[in-house]
Each structure stands twice: as structure tokens, then as C-alpha cells.
Write a protein that holds these residues in place. Structure first.
Motif, PDB file in Angstrom:
ATOM      1  N   LEU A 199       0.834  -1.197   0.000  1.00 48.57           N
ATOM      2  CA  LEU A 199       0.000   0.000   0.000  1.00 48.57           C
ATOM      3  C   LEU A 199       0.871   1.250   0.000  1.00 48.57           C
ATOM      4  N   ILE A 200       0.329   2.323  -0.565  1.00 44.12           N
ATOM      5  CA  ILE A 200       1.044   3.588  -0.695  1.00 44.12           C
ATOM      6  C   ILE A 200       0.589   4.520   0.429  1.00 44.12           C
ATOM      7  N   ILE A 201       1.547   5.183   1.051  1.00 44.86           N
ATOM      8  CA  ILE A 201       1.202   6.143   2.112  1.00 44.86           C
ATOM      9  C   ILE A 201       0.434   7.306   1.499  1.00 44.86           C
ATOM     10  N   PRO A 202      -0.759   7.616   1.989  1.00 43.04           N
ATOM     11  CA  PRO A 202      -1.546   8.700   1.376  1.00 43.04           C
ATOM     12  C   PRO A 202      -0.953  10.064   1.679  1.00 43.04           C
ATOM     13  N   PRO A 203      -1.098  11.009   0.754  1.00 42.16           N
ATOM     14  CA  PRO A 203      -0.635  12.387   1.000  1.00 42.16           C
ATOM     15  C   PRO A 203      -1.603  13.118   1.924  1.00 42.16           C
ATOM     16  N   ALA A 204      -1.410  14.416   2.063  1.00 45.98           N
ATOM     17  CA  ALA A 204      -2.345  15.228   2.850  1.00 45.98           C
ATOM     18  C   ALA A 204      -3.736  15.153   2.228  1.00 45.98           C
ATOM     19  N   PRO A 205      -4.790  15.300   3.020  1.00 48.29           N
ATOM     20  CA  PRO A 205      -6.144  15.199   2.468  1.00 48.29           C
ATOM     21  C   PRO A 205      -6.381  16.187   1.331  1.00 48.29           C
ATOM     22  N   PHE A 206      -7.156  15.758   0.363  1.00 49.05           N
ATOM     23  CA  PHE A 206      -7.546  16.656  -0.729  1.00 49.05           C
ATOM     24  C   PHE A 206      -8.369  17.800  -0.131  1.00 49.05           C
TER      25      PHE A 206
END
Length: 442
Positions: free
Chosen positions: A296-303
Motif C-alpha cells: 500500500l502507498i502512504i496517502p498524502p495530505a487530504p484533498f
């Protein structure tokens, strides 16, 4: 236990004069067993109980629950009876339900038929499936009307899933739920799969909307849209929806808050969903362990989507949002305002219906139960409360107050009558003549 065939043979051989020992040797059974069947002490095909029937005490409860809800999952009912003290296994429980025919027949659903399905291989970390599920009859205290909305995301490879309650299905709430669930699952997969929901694509064509395309680019994922009427293409999340509705929502109490319900769902996923054992690629393990092997990819800051919800201002000039309360100017009491929050921001704005910002607060952690007040609002509320206070005595509840002159005049105007009593002059001489001579005895 003797079968029907052995029971018939035993009776036939006995009539031929065979001894019980000879019949027992011939049928390869114990003599006491043969004697019990020949004496009609036991019935062929019915196994004698090995011990005390521990299910008897729960028969009435199970029958009552299945009469109330004929479609209640056996696993859900099993969870309830275990909490009540049932100490046998799930196969034993379902066998007792079938043997005692405790589940009533539902004529309305008897004509429902299944449809063919196919198993689709999903490599680890490849796909997350998303879907909304409507949950009927939410607690009245939530103020959500006749249906609550639950957004569910499921990892297609391991089957791990999480859900997020939302009061709206609009795009900002969808993006907020996407971000929260992705972080709860441990990260992002390469592909997000949706059905033809209007917040993601144009339902008629299946092409992405321009606004959601920006969301997908922000998170760096590809988007796959299911063909029309192909719900089994995302069968993992559909089954998660089924589980959430039947095993969690169906038994949720009425007096629970939204925040407590979300915490209950999170705990259910950890306690029940993640501990399921599945065989994937020849390895049998829990869902949580299978999910730990997904890439899994670490998510960026929320949209930075903007949430906007309507709220009524209480008598204390407070509005509720995500388990906390925020102050407004006292003149907004009983009015309807909008609470505006940008995902990832540390602030929330409270605006009028026309969009004028009347308050800005630091956002407290969701579900913290905090009361966030601005000192200016506190001072203004104190002044407003003192100005509205009065030292006058309250009216007596049982005081007699007949209609006054103004009311009588209005009544006379309605009925077309006149009040001549005020114009009448009483002649006191008439009273004097009537009273003359009454002050002496005859």
C-alpha cells in the motif's frame, strides 16, 4: 446408532430365532445397542444425545428473535446468544436452528433467486473497492431522516474493509470518507473501483467528472468504473456492505450517538472483520495478516475539499459539528447556519445562509465533546441574557381574568349586538318605593 437398514435386519433375524449376541456380531454393534432397538427403546436414524442439551435454555430467545426478524443472520444471532452464556460452537448452534425449525418461512422472499458469479483474482495492493450503502431507520436523535449513509472501502485482495458514516452523499463527504478509510486501511492501492455514482463519474457514460479527476490525481491512483448492472464486479465491497448492515447496523441500539456509532463500527471491524480466517494463495491466515502483506502507498495530505452542513443554533448560541460544539453571536440563536470545513484545515467557519462568515474557530478533534467559545461571543451572550432578564413576578397560572372592555367591544362588533348597559340610568326612587314599609313588623 443403527440405520434403518440395520434396524430392519435386526428385527428380521430376531424373528428367525437368532440370539441378541449373534445379531450383534453379525451387524458389528454392541449387544446393549441391539437390545435397545429390539425393545423399541431407541428409534432408528435418531442419535441419542451424548449429554445435556445446552441449547434448550436459548430456544425461546432464538424463536422470538427470528419471529421478529426472519432474515437475521445466524452469525448475528450466535453473537447474541454467546453474550447470554451459550458455550457451544457455531456449527452446533446452526444445527440446532435447523433441527428445531426455528426460522419461519418468509413467503415474500421465497421467489428471490441468485445470479451467477465469478471469482476474479486480485494481486496484493492492486485494488480498493468503494460503495455507498443506505442504512434504514437511524436513531431519531441523529436528525438524518429515514436513512443513514455508510461509505465502505474494501481491499480486494485480503478482504479487509472499513466504513465511515456520513450525513450526505455529496462529493465533499465522499472525498472525506475516502481519505479517512484509506488511512484506516493502511494506505492506498493502485486502483480505486466504483460503480456509477454521480459524485465520481457521469452515470450515463461512466466517464470521470472533472472535479473527481483532480481528486484521483491528488492521491495518485487510477479509477476503474464498473459496467452498468454489474454489481458482482466489486463483490468484495458488496459483501462488506452486507456484513455491515446485517451484523452491525441491525443490532445498533437506539440511544447511541453518531460518534459512538462510528467508534462501534471501528471496533467491530477490528474485533470481527480482521480476525476472519481466509485461504489466499494456499495460505490460511487472518484477514489482518493477509492485509499486512499488501503493498500500500502512504496517502498524502487530504484533498482540500470543502464540507458544508446546515446546523440550528441552540439557546446557548452553540452549533454542533462532528462531536463538538462551537459558539456563534447570540443574535443567531434559533437560526440556521452553515458549518464550513476544509479537509486538512485546522479551522472551521460558521456562515449565514447567504455565505457571510460570522465565526471562525480552531477545530477540535472529532468526537472530543469539546465546547469551543470565542470570548467575544461569551461577553455578548452574557449581555443579551441580562437584558432579557426581568424582575416582574410571573403570572399566576389559575388567576381569574374575565374579558375586559376592549374584548367585549370586539365581541359585540363580531356578533352585531350593542352594549346598552353603559347607557342605562337607574331611577333610585323605584328602589325607595319598593323598600317602603319593609323596615317595620306587621
Amino acid at each position: 446408532m443403527l440405520t434403518q437398514e440395520d434396524d430392519v435386519d435386526a428385527h428380521a433375524l430376531r424373528k428367525r430365532g437368532w440370539s441378541i449376541s449373534a445379531i450383534a456380531r453379525h451387524l458389528d454393534h454392541d449387544r446393549k445397542t441391539i437390545r435397545a432397538y429390539l425393545n423399541d427403546e431407541r428409534v432408528a436414524g435418531v442419535r441419542a444425545p451424548a449429554g445435556e442439551d445446552r441449547f434448550v435454555a436459548f430456544v425461546d430467545y432464538c424463536r422470538a428473535r427470528l419471529v421478529e426478524d426472519p432474515h437475521l443472520w445466524a452469525m448475528t444471532l450466535f453473537d447474541e446468544v454467546v453474550a447470554l452464556g451459550f458455550d457451544r460452537s457455531y456449527p452446533t448452534f446452526t444445527r440446532q436452528l435447523r433441527a428445531r425449525e426455528l426460522r419461519p418461512h418468509c413467503e415474500a422472499c421465497s421467489a428471490a433467486t441468485g445470479r451467477p458469479v465469478a471469482i476474479i483474482e486480485h494481486p496484493p495492493g492492486e485494488e480498493t473497492q468503494w460503495d455507498w450503502v443506505d442504512l434504514p431507520d437511524p436513531p431519531a436523535s441523529w436528525g438524518w431522516g429515514t436513512n443513514a449513509s455508510l461509505f465502505v472501502g474494501a481491499l480486494a485482495h485480503s478482504g479487509k474493509w472499513r466504513g465511515q458514516l456520513a450525513e450526505s452523499k455529496d462529493q465533499p463527504h465522499t472525498i472525506d470518507a475516502l481519505d479517512r478509510i484509506s488511512r484506516a486501511l493502511g494506505g492506498l492501492t493502485q486502483v480505486w473501483r466504483f460503480d456509477r455514482m454521480a459524485t465520481v463519474c457521469h452515470p450515463a457514460t461512466g466517464r470521470l467528472t472533472a472535479s473527481f479527476a483532480g481528486v484521483a490525481k491528488h492521491y495518485g491512483v487510477s479509477v476503474a468504473i464498473c459496467p452498468p448492472r454489474r454489481g458482482n464486479r466489486k463483490g468484495v465491497v458488496e459483501k462488506a456492505n452486507h456484513t455491515a448492515a446485517q451484523r452491525w447496523w441491525r443490532t445498533l441500539p437506539d440511544d447511541i450517538t453518531i460518534e459512538a456509532a462510528q467508534a462501534s463500527l471501528d471496533g467491530f471491524c477490528v474485533r470481527v472483520v480482521d480476525t476472519r480466517r481466509r485461504v489466499i494463495d494456499g495460505r490460511r491466515d487472518t484477514v489482518a495478516n493477509h492485509a499486512s502483506g499488501e503493498r500500500l502507498i502512504i496517502p498524502p495530505a487530504p484533498f482540500p475539499a470543502t464540507l458544508s452542513v446546515e446546523r440550528a443554533v441552540s439557546a446557548q448560541a452553540l452549533v454542533a459539528f462532528r462531536g463538538n460544539r462551537y459558539s456563534t453571536p447570540p443574535e443567531m440563536v434559533s437560526d440556521t447556519v452553515n458549518v464550513v470545513s476544509r479537509l486538512g484545515s485546522a479551522f472551521i467557519d460558521i456562515t449565514t445562509s447567504s455565505g457571510i462568515v460570522i465565526a471562525r474557530h480552531h477545530r477540535a478533534a472529532d468526537g472530543a465533546g469539546a465546547v469551543v467559545r470565542d470570548h467575544v461571543h461569551v461577553t455578548a451572550l452574557d449581555h443579551a441574557a441580562m437584558a432579557a432578564a426581568t424582575s416582574a413576578a410571573p403570572h399566576r397560572r389559575k388567576q381569574r381574568i374575565p374579558p375586559g372592555p376592549t374584548a367585549l367591544a370586539a365581541a359585540a362588533a363580531l356578533t352585531g349586538t350593542t352594549n346598552d348597559a353603559a347607557d342605562t340610568v337607574t331611577d333610585l326612587a323605584a328602589y325607595a318605593r319598593a323598600a317602603q314599609g319593609r323596615n317595620t313588623l306587621p
